[in-house]
Write an enzyme that holds these catalytic residues in place. Structure first.
Site, PDB file in Angstrom:
ATOM      1  CG  HIS A 296      -1.973  -1.002   1.264  1.00 63.06           C
ATOM      2  ND1 HIS A 296      -2.958  -1.047   0.316  1.00 63.06           N
ATOM      3  CD2 HIS A 296      -2.230  -2.035   2.117  1.00 63.06           C
ATOM      4  CE1 HIS A 296      -3.792  -2.047   0.573  1.00 63.06           C
ATOM      5  NE2 HIS A 296      -3.362  -2.666   1.656  1.00 63.06           N
ATOM      6  CB  CYS A 339      -2.331   3.701  -3.791  1.00 61.85           C
ATOM      7  SG  CYS A 339      -3.689   2.747  -4.450  1.00 61.85           S
TER       8      CYS A 339
END
Length: 484
Positions: A296, A339
């Site tokens: 992430h 991301c």
């Protein structure tokens, strides 16, 4: 009754009948073609002639024009390939087509139909063994998703939802299996890396980075899949991340790299791992280096399993010319699957097809004041000085998403970006330098689109990008080792 080159006449009729739908909806990617090659239905030259076609429609048309000439097994192999790539609805369309059943028509009717259809199109195939409708309701267990209570439910489609690589504030109620479908290839490609030819190497080696060592270099893959629920309660498990790490391990191993894979590291753990990797003495004798970070993330940083951030700028600094002298003047490749912001919902194209699948800079004259035309001593002294390097150079980094946007990951097949990098390296590294490979990856990512009706991910988009301070062409010259 056998048709052309042994194909059953009923199969040929069914293919003709469904040819328009097949060309419009069928996804003919490397995995699909590989399945037909494994069954000896297509030769290598046929496979290449299909994959070089620029659009999905043309690839489908090319395949369908070849299949009727490939023997009686071509139809069943084609159907198997459709099922293996989750295109069961097309398989069912073909196998249930009344045009395939020669017994349902009198010979005269069938013959007249054949003559009429031959004017319109050529034949195309599919397998008759699986007659189950592709969207029948079937019970599944929610326990397949970590953290959810086990309960029976029904889904109307076997297709998966996409997952973005950012922070998810809270779990949402799931109404169907967590998967997604994209416009192009969305399964890991396992075809062998295509080899570079000696002629290609001799033609391009002079203007390229030296890539002759064996191994070519060391590769580090850090993959964070499971996060500490106490330290990082907002970070969901990256289901599908384990697929990415295996895909990268295989492709870089085949490209002759020594690959180290580390799973589920905290931010301090990632820092220590990267520092140790950068200090390995073997860097001195190899041609290049690869670092892949999967987690992430936010703009400029990725998460450790403890919810703490590791800044990407520190990662690049760890391999710059000052901190990693063993890799000076050698190409350093980075791939970041994380991301950098929020999900990209895309915009409608205003024209064109409905869907598809730098100048020079100034130089500063520094340190020249006071240089006299007759000052030969200073000139000789300056000639004995060591060549200086910029702080950071010879790096290229592929990012899964643009600044401020999310990266998409298939929970069963891995992330879009890593899938496309893997495919491009396997098929294009033999004759394409890495910058152009990443341009091709950008094009494939641009065409992909999430499929998850009724969820925020439906028709979601992603756009990858790369940055480069490479000073030469970077060819990997796969499987070629010059003899001296």
């Amino acid at each position: 009754m056998l048709g052309e080159c042994g194909m059953l006449e009923r199969d040929r009729r069914g293919l003709r009948k469904c040819s328009v739908t097949l060309c419009k909806e069928m996804v003919v990617d490397e995995l699909f073609i590989q399945s037909l090659q494994t069954d000896d239905i297509l030769t290598d030259s046929m496979a290449e002639s299909i994959l070089v076609e620029p659009t999905s429609h043309k690839r489908s048309w090319r395949l369908l024009s070849l299949l009727p000439k490939r023997g009686p097994r071509a139809f069943s192999s084609f159907c198997s390939a459709l099922r293996d790539t989750e295109q069961q609805h097309l398989c069912a369309l073909l196998t249930e087509s009344p045009e395939r059943d020669g017994e349902r028509q009198c010979p005269q009717t069938a013959k007249a139909k054949d003559r009429a259809e031959e004017v319109i199109s050529t034949a195309y195939p599919i397998q008759a063994s699986d007659r189950n409708a592709p969207f029948t309701k079937t019970p599944v267990k929610d326990s397949e998703e970590e953290g959810d209570e086990e309960k029976e439910r029904y889904v109307d489609s076997p297709l998966p939802l996409p997952t973005q690589e950012g922070i998810v504030p809270a779990k949402r109620a799931r109404t169907q299996e967590s998967m997604e479908m994209c416009l192009d290839a969305d399964s890991p490609i396992t075809s062998s890396v295509l080899p570079c030819t000696p002629d290609f190497y001799l033609k391009h080696c002079q203007q390229s980075y030296s890539m002759v060592s064996s191994p070519r270099g060391l590769a580090l893959v850090i993959s964070n899949v499971s996060f500490d629920p106490c330290a990082a309660p907002d970070l969901d498990s990256r289901k599908g991340g384990e697929v990415d790490e295996e895909v990268l391990r295989k492709v870089f191993t085949e490209l002759d790299y020594i690959v180290t894979v580390r799973r589920d590291l905290t931010a301090p753990g990632m820092r220590e791992c990267i520092e140790q990797f950068g200090r390995r003495q073997q860097h001195q004798t190899v041609s290049s280096c690869v670092v892949c970070l999967l987690s992430h993330g936010v703009e400029g940083a990725i998460y450790g399993t403890d919810g703490q951030l590791l800044e990407l700028d520190w990662v690049f600094e760890a391999f710059d010319n000052a901190h990693c002298p063993l890799l000076q003047n050698k190409p350093k490749m980075f791939f970041i699957q994380a991301c950098r912001g929020e999900m990209d919902c895309g915009v409608e194209q205003s024209d064109g097809p409905e869907r598809t699948q730098s100048p020079g800079c100034e130089q500063r004259d520094a340190g020249r004041e006071g240089e006299g035309d007759g000052d030969t001593r200073q000139t000789e002294e300056r000639g004995r000085l060591r060549v200086k390097l910029p702080q950071r150079s010879d790096m290229i980094c592929g990012f899964a998403s643009l600044k401020g946007t999310a990266a998409m990951r298939n929970t069963k097949r891995g992330s879009w970006f890593i899938q496309e990098v893997n495919s491009a390296l396997r098929f294009r590294a033999r004759d394409t330098h890495l910058s152009d490979i990443l341009v091709q990856v950008n094009g494939r990512i641009k065409d992909r689109e999430g499929y998850a009706p009724g969820t925020p991910h439906h028709r979601c988009k992603e756009m990858s990008e790369f940055t480069s301070s490479l000073c030469k062409d970077l060819y990997l010259f796969p499987k070629y080792h010059p003899q001296y």
